[in-house]
Scaffold this active site. Structure first.
Site, PDB file in Angstrom:
ATOM      1  CE1 TYR A   1      -3.406  -2.874  -0.346  1.00 47.59           C
ATOM      2  CE2 TYR A   1      -4.108  -2.425   2.279  1.00 47.59           C
ATOM      3  CZ  TYR A   1      -3.801  -3.131   1.243  1.00 47.59           C
ATOM      4  OH  TYR A   1      -4.782  -4.154   0.874  1.00 47.59           O
TER       5      TYR A   1
ATOM      6  CB  SER B   1     -14.398  -4.227  -2.286  1.00 41.95           C
ATOM      7  OG  SER B   1     -15.492  -3.584  -2.736  1.00 41.95           O
ATOM      8  N   PRO B   2     -16.656  -4.407   1.194  1.00 39.97           N
ATOM      9  CG  PRO B   2     -16.636  -3.237   3.115  1.00 39.97           C
ATOM     10  CD  PRO B   2     -15.434  -3.498   1.682  1.00 39.97           C
ATOM     11  CG  LEU B   3     -19.867   0.464   1.171  1.00 38.74           C
ATOM     12  CD1 LEU B   3     -19.366   2.050   1.593  1.00 38.74           C
ATOM     13  CD2 LEU B   3     -20.962  -0.330   1.754  1.00 38.74           C
TER      14      LEU B   3
ATOM     15  N   GLY C   1     -16.767  -0.414  -3.860  1.00 34.02           N
ATOM     16  CA  GLY C   1     -16.650   0.229  -4.578  1.00 34.02           C
ATOM     17  C   GLY C   1     -16.738   1.036  -5.033  1.00 34.02           C
ATOM     18  N   GLY C   2     -18.373   1.865  -3.631  1.00 30.44           N
ATOM     19  CA  GLY C   2     -18.815   2.322  -3.753  1.00 30.44           C
ATOM     20  C   GLY C   2     -20.095   2.331  -4.681  1.00 30.44           C
TER      21      GLY C   2
ATOM     22  CG  LEU D   1     -23.771  -3.342  -2.747  1.00 29.71           C
ATOM     23  CD1 LEU D   1     -22.620  -3.310  -2.139  1.00 29.71           C
ATOM     24  CD2 LEU D   1     -24.481  -3.281  -2.542  1.00 29.71           C
TER      25      LEU D   1
ATOM     26  N   GLY E   1     -24.835   4.220  -3.402  1.00 28.94           N
ATOM     27  CA  GLY E   1     -25.238   5.154  -3.660  1.00 28.94           C
ATOM     28  C   GLY E   1     -24.880   6.204  -4.309  1.00 28.94           C
ATOM     29  CE  LYS E   2     -18.891   7.076  -2.387  1.00 23.96           C
ATOM     30  NZ  LYS E   2     -17.578   6.862  -2.671  1.00 23.96           N
TER      31      LYS E   2
END
Length: 343
Positions: free
Chosen positions: A53, A207-209, A211-212, A214, A216-217
């Protein structure tokens, strides 16, 4: 925030883990310190980083925060990873003893600690016999350089083979697996989750979302713009946006998450995170925030418990799309039913 056992170990970690991939890249040091401060204040005690990273900068930032916050540092469970290239040489990559012995020492130095709580193999290495990797990890545990070890991005058979080799040789066992897992990406439930449940290994979803997505982006057929991962890189954004945008399943899931969020007076991100946290074998969900506002919102998932009906509805709408064989009704399951019914 609640606390759970770190896989099959005796260590305890918070159900939400702060991922630090953004540190030194999308988040400068001051912002990174702010994120760790907010996370610690919320009761979080689990930091996840990796040597790759920001080419080691993330580990250095975490190390400086730990040094500046000795009280919080004493409570933090610190995880890092090794595997990917940290140099240009042919041995500066992989999970061979040759590479890992140097990678581990370098991570210890950057983090400024005497022991890493959880050392994870960042991905499978087809060139290195897994016996060599496991023997090194067992030696590292015996030497006190790491407390526990785990894997990331391994397949089901990788996990099972490693578990049984460790047991047969009386080596320290793996305790965790870090896979991609969210309402949009659930294929690990076919082989990987069962392998982890069988071995008592805890999942640390990244990545539970999605990449954004989920959170709502994004909007259907609208080019990503603004302060989002896809919006800030138009070329890469459209390349990644197109395939997922074209799938009706994507928008059905996003709409279902939004409906639950509205009913619970929560955000879509909180609902998506709470769903992942409630899944079998999940120990801690890795948050990948870039700003304090994002992190504050995500931390709200720690106090959100979805009802069984809400979990069931979200699970049904997001069920992984698989072919009929070997997991479908015409495959093995049907044969089992015939056997049970007397052929």
């Amino acid at each position: 925030m609640d606390y759970r056992k770190l896989g099959n170990s005796g260590a305890v970690v918070s159900s939400l883990c702060l991922g630090t991939m953004t540190f030194g890249a999308e988040a400068d040091e001051a912002t990174s310190f702010q994120l760790m401060d907010l996370y610690a204040e919320a009761g979080g005690n689990f930091l996840d980083t990796a040597d790759v990273y920001s080419a080691g900068v993330s580990e250095e930032i975490v190390g400086r925060w730990l040094k500046a916050h000795p009280t919080e540092a004493g409570q933090m469970v610190v995880a890092t990873k090794g595997r990917f290239p940290m140099g240009k040489g042919p041995n500066d990559i992989g999970i061979s003893r040759r590479h890992l012995v140097r990678a581990l020492d370098a991570s210890l130095k950057r983090l400024g600690v005497g022991q890493i709580d959880l050392y994870q193999m960042h991905a499978w290495d087809a060139l290195t016999p897994i016996e060599e990797t496991l023997r090194f990890l067992n030696d590292a545990v015996s030497a006190g350089k790491i407390a526990y070890y785990g894997f990331s991005n391994f397949l089901g058979w990788h996990i099972t083979k490693a578990v049984h080799l460790a047991k047969a040789n009386h080596w320290a066992p793996p305790v965790t697996l870090q896979p991609q897992y969210n309402l949009l990406v659930r294929e690990i439930e076919l082989e990987i989750v069962p392998a982890c449940l069988d071995a008592g290994i805890g999942l640390l979803p990244w990545s539970p979302l999605g990449g954004g997505w989920l959170a709502g982006k994004y909007q259907r057929d609208v080019k990503p713009t603004g302060a989002t991962r896809l919006g800030e890189n138009p070329n890469r954004g459209m390349e990644a946006f197109g395939p997922r945008n074209s799938q009706e399943r994507t928008w059905q899931i996003i709409d279902a998450v939004a409906a639950v969020a509205k009913n619970r007076e929560a955000t879509s991100a909180q609902v998506a995170l709470a769903w992942v946290a409630a899944q079998p074998a999940v120990t801690s969900v890795i948050l990948g925030a870039r700003t304090a506002e994002q992190l504050k919102d995500n931390l709200g998932a720690g106090s959100l418990t979805l009802g069984s009906d809400e979990i069931a509805s979200l699970s049904a709408i997001s069920a992984p799309q698989i072919s009929d064989y070997p997991y479908g009704t015409a495959g093995t399951n049907q044969r089992f039913r015939k056997i049970e019914g007397g052929r």
